[in-house]
Each structure stands twice: as structure tokens, then as C-alpha cells.
Design a protein around this motif. Structure first.
Motif, PDB file in Angstrom:
ATOM      1  N   PRO A 224       0.801  -1.222   0.000  1.00  0.00           N
ATOM      2  CA  PRO A 224       0.000   0.000   0.000  1.00  0.00           C
ATOM      3  C   PRO A 224       0.838   1.279   0.000  1.00  0.00           C
ATOM      4  CG  PRO A 224      -0.023  -1.025   2.170  1.00  0.00           C
ATOM      5  CD  PRO A 224       0.616  -1.996   1.244  1.00  0.00           C
ATOM      6  N   ASN A 225       2.130   1.164   0.268  1.00  0.00           N
ATOM      7  CA  ASN A 225       3.000   2.339   0.275  1.00  0.00           C
ATOM      8  C   ASN A 225       3.515   2.701  -1.116  1.00  0.00           C
ATOM      9  OD1 ASN A 225       3.057   2.911   3.157  1.00  0.00           O
ATOM     10  ND2 ASN A 225       4.182   0.973   3.350  1.00  0.00           N
ATOM     11  N   VAL A 226       3.196   1.886  -2.118  1.00  0.00           N
ATOM     12  CA  VAL A 226       3.596   2.210  -3.490  1.00  0.00           C
ATOM     13  C   VAL A 226       2.733   3.371  -3.984  1.00  0.00           C
ATOM     14  CG1 VAL A 226       3.583   1.399  -5.874  1.00  0.00           C
ATOM     15  CG2 VAL A 226       4.445  -0.086  -4.057  1.00  0.00           C
ATOM     16  N   PRO A 227       3.344   4.466  -4.447  1.00  0.00           N
ATOM     17  CA  PRO A 227       2.581   5.639  -4.906  1.00  0.00           C
ATOM     18  C   PRO A 227       1.651   5.309  -6.063  1.00  0.00           C
ATOM     19  CG  PRO A 227       4.888   6.193  -4.577  1.00  0.00           C
ATOM     20  CD  PRO A 227       4.789   4.695  -4.488  1.00  0.00           C
ATOM     21  N   SER A 228       0.573   6.053  -6.152  1.00  0.00           N
ATOM     22  CA  SER A 228      -0.390   5.845  -7.234  1.00  0.00           C
ATOM     23  C   SER A 228       0.083   6.449  -8.543  1.00  0.00           C
ATOM     24  CB  SER A 228      -1.751   6.438  -6.854  1.00  0.00           C
ATOM     25  OG  SER A 228      -1.624   7.833  -6.596  1.00  0.00           O
ATOM     26  N   GLU A 229       1.071   7.338  -8.473  1.00  0.00           N
ATOM     27  CA  GLU A 229       1.638   7.940  -9.675  1.00  0.00           C
ATOM     28  C   GLU A 229       3.035   7.372  -9.909  1.00  0.00           C
ATOM     29  OE1 GLU A 229       0.130   9.989 -11.750  1.00  0.00           O
ATOM     30  OE2 GLU A 229      -1.705  10.025 -10.541  1.00  0.00           O
ATOM     31  N   ILE A 230       3.279   6.912 -11.128  1.00  0.00           N
ATOM     32  CA  ILE A 230       4.596   6.368 -11.471  1.00  0.00           C
ATOM     33  C   ILE A 230       5.628   7.490 -11.462  1.00  0.00           C
ATOM     34  CG2 ILE A 230       5.958   5.253 -13.288  1.00  0.00           C
ATOM     35  CD1 ILE A 230       3.432   3.795 -14.152  1.00  0.00           C
ATOM     36  N   GLY A 231       6.804   7.193 -10.931  1.00  0.00           N
ATOM     37  CA  GLY A 231       7.847   8.206 -10.864  1.00  0.00           C
ATOM     38  C   GLY A 231       9.203   7.606 -10.550  1.00  0.00           C
ATOM     39  N   PRO A 232      10.153   8.449 -10.140  1.00  0.00           N
ATOM     40  CA  PRO A 232      11.541   8.003  -9.931  1.00  0.00           C
ATOM     41  C   PRO A 232      11.753   7.117  -8.710  1.00  0.00           C
ATOM     42  CG  PRO A 232      11.296  10.312  -9.345  1.00  0.00           C
ATOM     43  CD  PRO A 232      10.021   9.917 -10.006  1.00  0.00           C
ATOM     44  N   TRP A 233      10.680   6.767  -8.005  1.00  0.00           N
ATOM     45  CA  TRP A 233      10.781   5.778  -6.925  1.00  0.00           C
ATOM     46  C   TRP A 233      10.843   4.354  -7.494  1.00  0.00           C
ATOM     47  CZ3 TRP A 233       6.757   2.528  -7.628  1.00  0.00           C
ATOM     48  CH2 TRP A 233       5.623   3.024  -8.251  1.00  0.00           C
ATOM     49  N   TRP A 234      10.743   4.247  -8.808  1.00  0.00           N
ATOM     50  CA  TRP A 234      10.776   2.960  -9.510  1.00  0.00           C
ATOM     51  C   TRP A 234      12.020   2.924 -10.389  1.00  0.00           C
ATOM     52  CZ3 TRP A 234       5.989   1.165 -12.867  1.00  0.00           C
ATOM     53  CH2 TRP A 234       6.277  -0.056 -13.504  1.00  0.00           C
ATOM     54  N   VAL A 235      12.754   1.826 -10.328  1.00  0.00           N
ATOM     55  CA  VAL A 235      13.935   1.627 -11.176  1.00  0.00           C
ATOM     56  C   VAL A 235      13.753   0.355 -11.994  1.00  0.00           C
ATOM     57  CG1 VAL A 235      16.415   1.127 -11.204  1.00  0.00           C
ATOM     58  CG2 VAL A 235      15.515   2.839  -9.627  1.00  0.00           C
ATOM     59  N   HIS A 236      14.035   0.453 -13.291  1.00  0.00           N
ATOM     60  CA  HIS A 236      13.945  -0.714 -14.168  1.00  0.00           C
ATOM     61  C   HIS A 236      15.314  -1.010 -14.754  1.00  0.00           C
ATOM     62  CE1 HIS A 236      12.184  -3.690 -16.826  1.00  0.00           C
ATOM     63  NE2 HIS A 236      12.785  -3.125 -17.857  1.00  0.00           N
ATOM     64  N   VAL A 237      15.672  -2.302 -14.795  1.00  0.00           N
ATOM     65  CA  VAL A 237      16.958  -2.757 -15.296  1.00  0.00           C
ATOM     66  C   VAL A 237      16.724  -3.607 -16.543  1.00  0.00           C
ATOM     67  CG1 VAL A 237      19.084  -4.002 -14.754  1.00  0.00           C
ATOM     68  CG2 VAL A 237      17.799  -2.862 -12.919  1.00  0.00           C
ATOM     69  N   GLY A 238      17.421  -3.305 -17.632  1.00  0.00           N
ATOM     70  CA  GLY A 238      17.231  -4.086 -18.848  1.00  0.00           C
ATOM     71  C   GLY A 238      18.356  -3.927 -19.840  1.00  0.00           C
ATOM     72  N   ASP A 239      18.357  -4.801 -20.860  1.00  0.00           N
ATOM     73  CA  ASP A 239      19.435  -4.806 -21.848  1.00  0.00           C
ATOM     74  C   ASP A 239      19.019  -4.220 -23.185  1.00  0.00           C
ATOM     75  OD1 ASP A 239      19.262  -7.499 -24.014  1.00  0.00           O
ATOM     76  OD2 ASP A 239      17.772  -7.216 -22.444  1.00  0.00           O
ATOM     77  N   ASP A 240      17.725  -3.932 -23.368  1.00  0.00           N
ATOM     78  CA  ASP A 240      17.260  -3.410 -24.650  1.00  0.00           C
ATOM     79  C   ASP A 240      17.034  -1.908 -24.541  1.00  0.00           C
ATOM     80  OD1 ASP A 240      15.146  -2.645 -26.755  1.00  0.00           O
ATOM     81  OD2 ASP A 240      15.687  -4.673 -27.362  1.00  0.00           O
ATOM     82  N   MET A 241      17.750  -1.169 -25.376  1.00  0.00           N
ATOM     83  CA  MET A 241      17.719   0.282 -25.261  1.00  0.00           C
ATOM     84  C   MET A 241      16.333   0.863 -25.498  1.00  0.00           C
ATOM     85  SD  MET A 241      19.470   2.943 -24.489  1.00  0.00           S
ATOM     86  CE  MET A 241      21.169   2.370 -24.542  1.00  0.00           C
ATOM     87  N   ILE A 242      15.573   0.272 -26.415  1.00  0.00           N
ATOM     88  CA  ILE A 242      14.251   0.805 -26.723  1.00  0.00           C
ATOM     89  C   ILE A 242      13.194   0.246 -25.787  1.00  0.00           C
ATOM     90  CG2 ILE A 242      12.476   1.078 -28.489  1.00  0.00           C
ATOM     91  CD1 ILE A 242      15.090   2.612 -29.016  1.00  0.00           C
ATOM     92  N   LYS A 243      13.094  -1.074 -25.716  1.00  0.00           N
ATOM     93  CA  LYS A 243      12.005  -1.717 -24.980  1.00  0.00           C
ATOM     94  C   LYS A 243      12.131  -1.547 -23.470  1.00  0.00           C
ATOM     95  CE  LYS A 243      11.386  -5.168 -28.609  1.00  0.00           C
ATOM     96  NZ  LYS A 243      11.454  -6.596 -28.972  1.00  0.00           N
ATOM     97  N   ASP A 244      13.356  -1.494 -22.974  1.00  0.00           N
ATOM     98  CA  ASP A 244      13.558  -1.350 -21.537  1.00  0.00           C
ATOM     99  C   ASP A 244      13.870   0.088 -21.128  1.00  0.00           C
ATOM    100  OD1 ASP A 244      13.305  -4.136 -20.669  1.00  0.00           O
ATOM    101  OD2 ASP A 244      15.130  -4.491 -21.810  1.00  0.00           O
ATOM    102  N   ILE A 245      14.872   0.675 -21.753  1.00  0.00           N
ATOM    103  CA  ILE A 245      15.389   1.950 -21.275  1.00  0.00           C
ATOM    104  C   ILE A 245      14.522   3.131 -21.725  1.00  0.00           C
ATOM    105  CG2 ILE A 245      17.391   3.462 -21.210  1.00  0.00           C
ATOM    106  CD1 ILE A 245      17.667   0.680 -19.795  1.00  0.00           C
TER     107      ILE A 245
END
Length: 329
Positions: A224-245
Motif C-alpha cells: 500500500p505504500n507504493v505511490p499511485s503515480e509512477i515516478g523516480p521511486w521505480w527503477v527498471h533494469v534491462g538490456d534493450d535500449m528501446i524496450k527497456d530503457i
């Protein structure tokens, strides 16, 4: 595989904020894809051959002909997408592989081998025993796929995620994939991920926002502590420059670009350029680019990449910097 080097700590243009959600692409980020798929294909074909005889056609050949004859049975056309190729993602490979095996088995019952040039789904429902056989064969495929992942993980994945879990007990960790592998089905990873979401689950894969939005919904349901608005509190790690980054950054998610499994001399197929040691995205490179390709790499890095890791075990140091030393709500 790229050699392990010291991670480049980011110099963000924003103040570090506590991270509540850390998500990963899976294929060629958490594990090397090609050897795991190859092992699964070999095991599945061997099972089919042992049951139907070595004269049975290769599964991939039937998959290819089924897709060619009726492609819209195996991908969802997105009306608002005009970008060539993207409207066909994801291809429902689970259904395609199962249908191909069902067809092989049904043909064996009638001693009439399926055609590889003009295959099309049968107008009548397949025999129940063929559907059951396909289910067994696909289980062989997926079990082998997930078992083989254990031998093809990125550097110190289990140790690294365990370390993050222990240091940040409130952190949610999830997988976001266009494939059909799941860390929840890998013995060494299953207790380290809170959830996994695939393109087949959602109907649309990366880079479409739908899959990220669904991951956000899942995260909110888990904490329940996850904000309702997406923002910089979320980090995504990936290898595809378009689909991930690029896709993540479009939602204001912070990004970590990983190149551990880059092949072809570091070529990133997503942007059609070579990522050399001197040009790998790092902490906001400011040196003057020498070529147009150099400029493109630096521009992409500046606009979309918050940090780069060449080896998965570099993640904790980068995470510490991005998270401001804490991930608690």
C-alpha cells in the motif's frame, strides 16, 4: 560475455529518492536466453520424437507454417500503432508451440504428416488426446527451459538479489518480460521475486506502456505504500535500449542499462550501433563525440540512461546511489 568492470555511478539531475520498486527484464538481463531456449527446444523435440517416431516433422517447421498461414491467431493487432513490426508484439509463442505439437500428434493418428508449406489450423477441434499430448510436451519444454536457466544466470544474480533483499526488506522486486520465462519458476530465484508479468499476460509487450502500467497495478496491490503515480521511486533494469530503457524513461522510471550479455562485439540491436568500452553509457559522459555514432550513443545515454552496469554484481552500488541510501517507504 562482457568482463566485469567497476560500475559507473550516475550523476542524476534529480535528488535521490527512496526506491520502492525494482523491476528487471529477464532474457539477456537475468539470464542468457539462447542456451536456455536451445535446451528447451531439444528436450521437447526429443520427447515428441520418442512418442511419435523420429520421422515426425520438426516442431519449429510446423510453428513457422502455422504462423505464416494464420498470423493473426498468434499476435494481437494494435489499432493505434503505426510503427512497423511493433503491432505484432507479442507473438503468442506458447499457443503457437502448443498448436504445432497438437497438429503433429493429430497427424500421427491419421498417418498423414502435416504439410510444412500450407499448414493451416484444422476447421474441426483437434482430438482430445492430441491436446493432452501437446500439454505434456510443452511441460517438458518449459520445465527444461527453467531448469537450464540455473546454469546460465548473470554474474552473482542470487547473491546480489539476496543482498538487496536483506538490506531493503520493504523493496518490491519484479520481472517484466516479453518472453515466457519466469523467475518464479526457477528454484534459485523464486524466493527473490515478488511478481512476474509477461507480454502474453497483458496482450502487449514492451515498449508499449501497458505492461509497465500493469506491473504498477500489481505493485500497488502488494504494498500500500507504493505511490499511485509512477515516478523516480521505480527503477527498471534491462538490456534493450528501446524496450527497456527508452520505454521506462518515458514513464519517468529511472533506468539501469545492463550489457553483460551483449554479443557481436557489443552491438545493441535496438539502436543499431556498437557499444564499445569507451562508449558504454555511464555517468553522463561529457567528452566531445568523434563520430556520428559516438554522438548517438552519448545522446541516448544522456537522455535515457541513469546508470550502466557491465556485470550484474555491480547493481548494489548503483542501486545505493539511485536510492539515496535507502528504500524504505
Amino acid at each position: 560475455m562482457a568482463s566485469s568492470t567497476m560500475a559507473s555511478a550516475p550523476t542524476p539531475s534529480f535528488l535521490p529518492v527512496p526506491i520502492k520498486l525494482l523491476t528487471f527484464d529477464l532474457d539477456d538481463t537475468i539470464w542468457s536466453t539462447s542456451p536456455t531456449i536451445t535446451a528447451a527446444n531439444v528436450a521437447c523435440q526429443s520427447f515428441v520424437d520418442s512418442e511419435l517416431g523420429d520421422s515426425s516433422k520438426p516442431i519449429w517447421e510446423i510453428m513457422k507454417s502455422l504462423f505464416k498461414s494464420s498470423p493473426t491467431d498468434y499476435y494481437k493487432v494494435r489499432d493505434d500503432d503505426e510503427t512497423s513490426g511493433l503491432k505484432r508484439e507479442p507473438v503468442y509463442l506458447t499457443k503457437l508451440r502448443s498448436d504445432a505439437i497438437t497438429k503433429l500428434h493429430a497427424s500421427s493418428l491419421t498417418s498423414s504428416p502435416p504439410s510444412s508449406s500450407s499448414s493451416s489450423p484444422s476447421p474441426s477441434p483437434p482430438p482430445p488426446e492430441s491436446v493432452e499430448f501437446a500439454s505434456k510436451a510443452f511441460k517438458v519444454w518449459t520445465d527444461t527451459r527453467h531448469t537450464s536457466i540455473e546454469s546460465h544466470l548473470a554474474s552473482d544474480v542470487v547473491e546480489t538479489l539476496t543482498r538487496l533483499r536483506q538490506k531493503y526488506p520493504d523493496l518490491l522486486i519484479g520481472g517484466i518480460t516479453n518472453g515466457n520465462g519466469s523467475p518464479l519458476s526457477v528454484k534459485s530465484l523464486s524466493g527473490l521475486f515478488d511478481f512476474n508479468i509477461s507480454a502474453e499476460d497483458v496482450g502487449y509487450g514492451k515498449p508499449f506502456q501497458d505492461i509497465y502500467l500493469q506491473a504498477h497495478t500489481i505493485a500497488m496491490s502488494l504494498n500500500p505504500n507504493v505511490p499511485s503515480e509512477i515516478g523516480p521511486w521505480w527503477v527498471h533494469v534491462g538490456d534493450d535500449m528501446i524496450k527497456d530503457i527508452v520505454a521506462s524513461k518515458g514513464l519517468e522510471i529511472r533506468t539501469i542499462y545492463t550489457t553483460e550479455f551483449k554479443e557481436n562485439d557489443g552491438r545493441d540491436e535496438a539502436v543499431g550501433i556498437h557499444v564499445t568500452e569507451s562508449l558504454k553509457p555511464n555517468s553522463r559522459t561529457t567528452s566531445k563525440p568523434e563520430t556520428e555514432s559516438d554522438y548517438l550513443v552519448q545522446k541516448i545515454q544522456s537522455d535515457f540512461v541513469d546508470a550502466h552496469i557491465a556485470s550484474f554484481n555491480e547493481l548494489p552500488d548503483v542501486f545505493e546511489t539511485l536510492g539515496g541510501g535507502g528504500a524504505s517507504p
